[in-house]
Design a protein around this motif. Structure first.
Motif, PDB file in Angstrom:
ATOM      1  N   TYR A 206       0.481  -0.976   0.037  1.00  0.00           N
ATOM      2  CA  TYR A 206       0.052   0.095   0.577  1.00  0.00           C
ATOM      3  C   TYR A 206       0.729   1.185   0.119  1.00  0.00           C
ATOM      4  N   ILE A 207      -0.074   2.247  -0.480  1.00  0.00           N
ATOM      5  CA  ILE A 207       0.780   3.639  -0.170  1.00  0.00           C
ATOM      6  C   ILE A 207       0.739   4.185   0.737  1.00  0.00           C
ATOM      7  N   THR A 208       1.586   5.098   1.902  1.00  0.00           N
ATOM      8  CA  THR A 208       0.865   5.614   3.439  1.00  0.00           C
ATOM      9  C   THR A 208       1.960   7.131   3.227  1.00  0.00           C
ATOM     10  N   ASN A 209       1.847   6.726   4.216  1.00  0.00           N
ATOM     11  CA  ASN A 209       2.998   8.258   4.637  1.00  0.00           C
ATOM     12  C   ASN A 209       2.899   8.221   6.040  1.00  0.00           C
ATOM     13  N   ASP A 210       3.997   9.016   6.692  1.00  0.00           N
ATOM     14  CA  ASP A 210       4.587   8.762   7.753  1.00  0.00           C
ATOM     15  C   ASP A 210       3.535   9.487   9.544  1.00  0.00           C
ATOM     16  N   SER A 211       2.386   9.507   9.007  1.00  0.00           N
ATOM     17  CA  SER A 211       1.678  10.243  10.489  1.00  0.00           C
ATOM     18  C   SER A 211       1.685   9.537  11.444  1.00  0.00           C
ATOM     19  N   SER A 212       1.672   9.724  12.437  1.00  0.00           N
ATOM     20  CA  SER A 212       1.360   8.291  13.848  1.00  0.00           C
ATOM     21  C   SER A 212       0.201   8.615  14.073  1.00  0.00           C
ATOM     22  N   GLY A 213      -0.134  10.205  14.574  1.00  0.00           N
ATOM     23  CA  GLY A 213      -2.150  10.307  14.631  1.00  0.00           C
ATOM     24  C   GLY A 213      -1.562  10.708  16.410  1.00  0.00           C
ATOM     25  N   LYS A 214      -0.283  11.256  16.507  1.00  0.00           N
ATOM     26  CA  LYS A 214      -0.054  11.315  18.048  1.00  0.00           C
ATOM     27  C   LYS A 214      -0.957  13.059  18.074  1.00  0.00           C
ATOM     28  N   MET A 215      -0.695  13.983  16.968  1.00  0.00           N
ATOM     29  CA  MET A 215      -0.589  15.008  17.117  1.00  0.00           C
ATOM     30  C   MET A 215      -2.888  14.490  17.116  1.00  0.00           C
ATOM     31  N   GLY A 216      -3.390  14.551  16.234  1.00  0.00           N
ATOM     32  CA  GLY A 216      -4.419  14.180  15.895  1.00  0.00           C
ATOM     33  C   GLY A 216      -5.290  13.421  17.661  1.00  0.00           C
ATOM     34  N   PHE A 217      -5.092  12.948  18.340  1.00  0.00           N
ATOM     35  CA  PHE A 217      -4.958  12.245  19.211  1.00  0.00           C
ATOM     36  C   PHE A 217      -4.584  12.761  20.586  1.00  0.00           C
ATOM     37  N   ALA A 218      -3.491  13.666  21.065  1.00  0.00           N
ATOM     38  CA  ALA A 218      -3.498  15.440  21.631  1.00  0.00           C
ATOM     39  C   ALA A 218      -4.803  16.006  21.522  1.00  0.00           C
ATOM     40  N   ILE A 219      -5.376  16.390  19.926  1.00  0.00           N
ATOM     41  CA  ILE A 219      -5.934  17.454  20.018  1.00  0.00           C
ATOM     42  C   ILE A 219      -7.795  16.320  20.350  1.00  0.00           C
ATOM     43  N   ALA A 220      -7.627  15.285  20.348  1.00  0.00           N
ATOM     44  CA  ALA A 220      -8.827  14.557  20.937  1.00  0.00           C
ATOM     45  C   ALA A 220      -8.844  14.554  22.391  1.00  0.00           C
ATOM     46  N   GLU A 221      -7.245  14.329  23.164  1.00  0.00           N
ATOM     47  CA  GLU A 221      -7.427  13.719  24.970  1.00  0.00           C
ATOM     48  C   GLU A 221      -8.087  15.650  24.797  1.00  0.00           C
ATOM     49  N   ALA A 222      -7.283  16.839  24.666  1.00  0.00           N
ATOM     50  CA  ALA A 222      -7.720  18.397  24.789  1.00  0.00           C
ATOM     51  C   ALA A 222      -9.309  18.654  25.177  1.00  0.00           C
ATOM     52  N   ALA A 223      -9.681  18.449  23.949  1.00  0.00           N
ATOM     53  CA  ALA A 223     -10.750  18.585  23.402  1.00  0.00           C
ATOM     54  C   ALA A 223     -11.600  17.507  25.149  1.00  0.00           C
ATOM     55  N   ARG A 224     -11.785  16.532  25.236  1.00  0.00           N
ATOM     56  CA  ARG A 224     -11.953  15.448  25.907  1.00  0.00           C
ATOM     57  C   ARG A 224     -12.819  16.544  27.593  1.00  0.00           C
ATOM     58  N   LEU A 225     -10.694  17.096  28.110  1.00  0.00           N
ATOM     59  CA  LEU A 225     -10.443  17.668  29.034  1.00  0.00           C
ATOM     60  C   LEU A 225     -11.558  18.761  29.115  1.00  0.00           C
ATOM     61  N   MET A 226     -11.770  19.442  27.932  1.00  0.00           N
ATOM     62  CA  MET A 226     -12.900  20.948  27.783  1.00  0.00           C
ATOM     63  C   MET A 226     -14.136  20.143  28.124  1.00  0.00           C
ATOM     64  N   GLY A 227     -14.084  19.177  28.450  1.00  0.00           N
ATOM     65  CA  GLY A 227     -15.642  19.232  28.328  1.00  0.00           C
ATOM     66  C   GLY A 227     -16.873  18.282  26.623  1.00  0.00           C
ATOM     67  N   ALA A 228     -16.250  17.799  26.604  1.00  0.00           N
ATOM     68  CA  ALA A 228     -16.826  17.902  24.638  1.00  0.00           C
ATOM     69  C   ALA A 228     -17.007  16.231  24.512  1.00  0.00           C
ATOM     70  N   ASP A 229     -18.323  15.967  23.849  1.00  0.00           N
ATOM     71  CA  ASP A 229     -17.640  14.330  23.269  1.00  0.00           C
ATOM     72  C   ASP A 229     -17.255  14.533  22.006  1.00  0.00           C
ATOM     73  N   VAL A 230     -15.957  13.653  22.127  1.00  0.00           N
ATOM     74  CA  VAL A 230     -15.196  13.858  21.154  1.00  0.00           C
ATOM     75  C   VAL A 230     -15.548  12.344  20.345  1.00  0.00           C
ATOM     76  N   THR A 231     -15.992  11.819  18.698  1.00  0.00           N
ATOM     77  CA  THR A 231     -15.113  10.933  18.386  1.00  0.00           C
ATOM     78  C   THR A 231     -13.550  11.481  17.106  1.00  0.00           C
ATOM     79  N   ILE A 232     -12.849  10.151  17.093  1.00  0.00           N
ATOM     80  CA  ILE A 232     -11.695  10.224  16.567  1.00  0.00           C
ATOM     81  C   ILE A 232     -12.197   9.587  14.576  1.00  0.00           C
ATOM     82  N   VAL A 233     -11.828   9.274  13.839  1.00  0.00           N
ATOM     83  CA  VAL A 233     -11.473   8.756  12.600  1.00  0.00           C
ATOM     84  C   VAL A 233     -10.485   8.692  12.498  1.00  0.00           C
ATOM     85  N   ALA A 234      -9.945   7.207  12.640  1.00  0.00           N
ATOM     86  CA  ALA A 234      -8.308   7.063  12.372  1.00  0.00           C
ATOM     87  C   ALA A 234      -7.993   6.290  11.704  1.00  0.00           C
TER      88      ALA A 234
END
Length: 406
Positions: A206-234
């Protein structure tokens, strides 16, 4: 930041208990009134006297060691607390909390407390990934507990893997973020994309890239800490997602588009942090391609532009895109924001030291319709996420109060 706040610091019996001293000290320095509760096992790793000296309060271990006859200590402190931080939280402590056990001072207090709970797990990677531990954390998250994800590094058992307690500075950052942004996103539905997409050539390539997901997961965690209902499409990621969020796994750009579109109408904030493939093979082979000639030519076609599709379909959602660039960052970021009808673009030079894929830090610039909103220096992705969510929350508040044009 924490002046006037009362925090119970629960320390359980893992080797990372020694970090409790630095965490306690930093919370006190930030202005908090800290009351430490330790399990008997934790006291084998670090002495109560150390924590008493740093917190300037008695350390509580035994439920029956009542020193003030005018109160029941675990109820009194539970009523007084603005936040309980359990760090480190062992697999055993997490299981007890999930199961509602109250067999020591800390777990009894956790049953009585009505304030939010912030849990910082620390354990061997296999323990952290055990289905029972995963389910216990999911259960606690469903009840409203917040998590500070463990880091990846050298573990006491000798492994280099995920499970290391987050650094005291990161835990303090999460505590400050909670009080600074407490419930600013309560009632909001946040949709985050993370990781890289995979475009199949055949069943094994397959063709892919170097993204680890760390930034997106950090954003989801921060949003959760602020009280949001969070969904990640990973898509493809190299790290585990944070607790307390819904995770939808996809593989290709088309699958990500479909998953996001299915949830877009119900979302208030959409943050596209995933690195989506721009091209895919025109022909996907159903069987493994056999090696034959010295050269192989692949014909590629464009994938759907997810961000542009969402921008064209906006109906009040706050849309944030990411731009990973290697040159002319501002020019490309502003062009992307305008073409794709975003509210913000988070841009970074992925060739810079400490920024981009597969690292725990980032250096970003946040752009809005007016140009540069804020340039964030080198910092952890967790802190970057907190700062980004603060900008988003402030802009949404101004929008809803009529202070900012749509």
């Amino acid at each position: 930041m924490l002046t006037g706040k009362t925090i119970i610091l629960g320390i359980t019996g893992g080797i990372a208990a020694y970090k409790g001293a630095a965490l306690c000290s930093k919370l006190v320095q930030a202005g908090a009134e800290v009351h430490v509760m330790m399990t008997e096992s934790a006291a084998k790793f670090i002495t109560p006297l150390t924590l008493q000296t740093l917190s300037r309060h008695p350390v509580h271990i035994d439920t029956f060691d009542e020193r003030n006859p005018s109160v029941v200590t675990h109820i009194h402190l539970a009523d007084k607390a603005d936040l309980i931080v359990v760090a480190p939280a062992t697999a055993n402590a997490i299981a007890k909390l999930a199961g509602g056990f109250g067999d020591d001072m800390l777990t009894t207090t956790l049953l009585a407390v009505t304030s939010p709970i912030l849990i910082a797990p620390a354990m061997n990677v296999h323990m952290y990934e055990h289905p029972a531990v995963v389910r216990n954390m999911e259960l606690l998250a469903e009840r409203g507990a917040m998590f500070v994800e463990p880091g990846t590094g050298q573990l006491a058992c000798g492994y280099v893997a995920k499970g290391r307690l987050a650094e005291p500075e990161e835990i303090v950052l999460a505590v400050e973020a909670f009080f600074r942004q407490e419930q600013k996103l309560a009632g909001k539905k946040v949709l985050v994309t993370a990781g890289g997409t995979m475009e199949r050539i055949d069943p094994v390539r397959y063709i892919t890239n170097d993204s680890s997901g760390k930034m997106g997961f950090a954003i989801a965690e921060a949003a959760r800490l602020m009280g949001a209902d969070v969904t990640i499409v990973a898509g493809r990621t190299s790290v585990q997602p944070p607790g307390g969020v819904k995770v939808v796994r996809v593989e290709s750009a088309q699958q990500m588009l479909e998953a996001v579109q299915a949830r877009y109408g119900d979302s208030d904030i959409v943050i596209k942090a995933a690195a989506v493939a721009d091209y895919r093979p025109v022909h996907v082979h159903s069987r493994k391609m056999k090696k034959s000639d010295d050269k192989l030519v692949l014909e590629l076609e464009k994938t759907a532009d997810i961000l542009a599709t969402l921008g064209a379909a906006k109906q009040g959602q706050f849309l944030v895109g990411f731009a990973a660039e290697t040159d002319q960052v501002e020019q490309y970021a502003m062009d992307k924001l305008n073409r794709k009808h975003c509210d913000l673009i988070v841009a970074n030079d992925v060739s810079a030291d400490g920024a981009g894929f597969n690292v725990d830090t980032n250096v970003v610039q946040v752009y809005g319709p007016e140009g540069l909103v804020e340039a964030l220096p080198l910092m952890s992705k967790r802190e970057t996420a907190v700062r980004l969510l603060a900008i988003i929350a402030a802009r949404m508040e101004r929008r809803h109060s009529g202070g900012e044009a749509e």
